[in-house]
Design an enzyme around this catalytic site. Structure first.
Site, mmCIF file in Angstrom:
data_model
loop_
_atom_site.group_PDB
_atom_site.id
_atom_site.type_symbol
_atom_site.label_atom_id
_atom_site.label_comp_id
_atom_site.label_asym_id
_atom_site.label_seq_id
_atom_site.Cartn_x
_atom_site.Cartn_y
_atom_site.Cartn_z
ATOM 1 N N ASP A 35 0.821 -1.207 0.000
ATOM 2 C CA ASP A 35 0.000 0.000 0.000
ATOM 3 C C ASP A 35 0.856 1.258 0.000
ATOM 4 O OD1 ASP A 35 -2.459 -1.157 -0.078
ATOM 5 O OD2 ASP A 35 -2.862 -1.033 2.060
ATOM 6 N N LYS A 57 -3.399 3.237 -2.489
ATOM 7 C CA LYS A 57 -4.646 3.966 -2.710
ATOM 8 C C LYS A 57 -4.638 5.247 -1.892
ATOM 9 C CE LYS A 57 -7.100 0.371 -1.484
ATOM 10 N NZ LYS A 57 -8.250 -0.467 -1.156
ATOM 11 N N MET A 171 -8.439 8.547 8.431
ATOM 12 C CA MET A 171 -8.743 8.857 7.025
ATOM 13 C C MET A 171 -9.887 9.866 6.917
ATOM 14 S SD MET A 171 -8.667 4.869 5.787
ATOM 15 C CE MET A 171 -9.967 4.486 6.978
#
Length: 505
Positions: A35, A57, A171
């Site tokens: 990631d 991502k 996030m």
């Protein structure tokens, strides 16, 4: 035959926060699917044949969508490979590890989950914010910050607002305004402390402190972007006392290490432990001389020598490899007086079980010659295994007193390729010109020559954008021959003294 998939938590970013079990799996991996938030330095743990695939991502910018990642994991495992899925933080803390595990289970593919340090705890720790504290927070709650339209119905904001424990939104920086408005609308006190922690546990970590009422305006003012987590609660006020990480002497500094890949680890570890970011940019490789007949003969006739002199750790390593290959060990050196140049060479020799008899106070050949000439006689015979491109002064000085058998063991050659996780020459020059590199370290004249060989003579001026640190006077002289200014020179030729040059008091 079906392979196996390991879902591994890479932790929040600090290289050393990976678990031992995770490290073992990386060493055995045939494929690493990683990631964006996983520290790319972990790729160096893997073998040279390991395939590394970036599926990172970012918000609204997916290198590979989740369903394709699932398919990739299964496809590589069906090829019989050991597959590592390296995920930032912990696989099961908003990492979609559960979904990936289910997908593999449904297809009969064996998998194992290796937990990681979640940023919700480890990241706050490095920001000086404990997620719990007996005086003000006896519980904590971790919530996804990825809010969708109508999310007020998905999250019970009234329940969250009534809690006295710590709230952590991962996030969620793009939804900061919604989060603060919903909590205030549900009755949360507007003076409640809030912290925004960006790039937690890394050299570029930054923290913005405010209240539920003003944190959104502060985030706009500072231009806060992902990856950033939001922490809400009284524990934020403890940062003033507990902020240890940002107080480290090299915090925020980016430092280029130009040694060989094998030798750079100690210096890189020291830099990282002091809060900086060590960037490996190897310039040289050590190549032992093949079929070294002269060395083989010397080892068979060690009794004829009275002194053995090592001028570098590389000489120690190559000599002892040859000694072992001949079926001998350190016992055959018992009659010799052994001299070394520099602390690093002394340490390398000690790792072979031998304490050096002589070491000059200055780590240069001239000092060693002066030291030995005080005791040498014309009856002595010195074995001097060293680099094929060693300076000639030491041999000629010692030959004025006694016989010297200098045997080239290895040579230094330019690095031929860019390894996993390393910068290219083009990227280094670009980052230097952009003033993104704080220091560059040079541990020998060879590192200077070959660095310039890698970036090209036309880019020498770019080096003036960083502070250049030299291991000693010979290296300093070499840098100056290229018209470069040396910021500092180490007091002694040791990694500790080299790092001390960068700790600005």
């Amino acid at each position: 035959m079906t392979g196996k998939v390991y879902l591994i938590g890479a932790g929040p970013g600090d290289y050393k926060l990976l678990t031992l079990k995770g490290k073992e799996c990386l060493e055995e991996a045939d494929v690493i699917i990683y990631d964006r938030l996983a520290n790319e330095d972990y790729l160096r743990i893997s073998s040279s044949t390991c395939e590394c695939i970036n599926v990172g991502k970012a918000s609204s910018n997916h290198t590979m969508p989740q369903d394709k990642i699932n398919e990739l994991l299964a496809a590589k495992a069906k090829e019989g490979k050991v597959v590592v899925r390296l995920k930032g933080g912990d696989p099961y803390v908003f990492g979609r590890g559960g979904e990936e595990g289910e997908y593999l289970f449904d297809r009969g593919i064996p998998f194992e989950v290796i937990p990681g340090v979640t940023s919700a705890i480890g990241g706050l720790c490095y920001a000086g914010i404990p997620i719990t504290h007996r005086e003000c927070a006896s519980s904590f709650h971790v919530i996804t910050g990825h809010l969708k339209d109508g999310s007020k119905d998905e999250i019970n904001w009234e329940a969250l607002a009534s809690l006295k424990g710590t709230l952590v939104f991962l996030m969620g920086i793009s939804n900061l305004k919604k989060i603060t408005e919903n909590l205030l609308g549900a009755g949360k006190v507007k003076e409640t402390p809030v912290g925004l922690v960006s790039w937690a546990t890394r050299y570029n970590q930054s923290v913005v402190i405010g209240t539920l009422e003003n944190i959104y305006e502060k985030a706009l003012e500072k231009g806060i972007k992902p990856p950033t987590m939001i922490v809400i609660g009284e524990v934020v006020n403890l940062r003033e006392k507990l902020n240890f990480f940002e107080e480290k002497p090299l915090f925020g500094k980016q430092i280029v290490v130009t040694r060989t890949r094998k030798q750079s680890s100690q210096l890189m570890e020291m830099i990282n432990d002091l809060g900086g970011r060590a960037i490996e940019f190897p310039t040289i490789e050590i190549t032992p001389i093949k079929e070294n007949t002269r060395l083989k003969v010397a080892i068979e006739h060690l009794k004829q020598y009275t002194y053995l002199v090592f001028t570098s750790p590389n000489a120690v390593e190559v000599f002892f490899e040859a000694l072992e290959a001949s079926g001998k060990d350190a016992r055959v050196l018992a009659h010799l007086k052994i001299a070394v140049i520099g602390e690093a060479t002394k340490k390398a020799l000690k790792q072979k079980g031998i304490v050096a008899d002589r070491m000059p106070t200055k780590a240069v050949a001239e000092s060693l010659a002066d030291c030995l000439k005080k005791e040498l006689t014309n009856k002595d015979y010195i074995l001097l295994p060293d680099s094929a491109i060693a300076r000639e002064g030491l041999v000629s000085s010692l030959e004025a007193v006694c016989k010297v058998d200098e045997i080239p063991l290895y040579t230094t050659v330019p690095v031929r390729n860019v390894a996993k996780g390393e910068m290219s020459s083009k990227e280094l020059v670009e980052r230097l010109i952009a003033d993104e590199i704080d220091y560059m370290t040079f541990t020998s004249s060879s590192t200077v020559h070959h660095l310039i060989g890698r970036i090209g003579q036309e880019h020498i001026a770019a080096l003036a954008h960083a502070k250049l640190i030299s291991i000693g006077e010979i290296t300093t002289h070499t840098l100056k021959t290229y018209g470069l200014e040396v910021y500092k020179e180490a007091k002694k030729a040791t990694m500790t003294d080299l790092v001390d040059c960068m700790e600005e008091k």
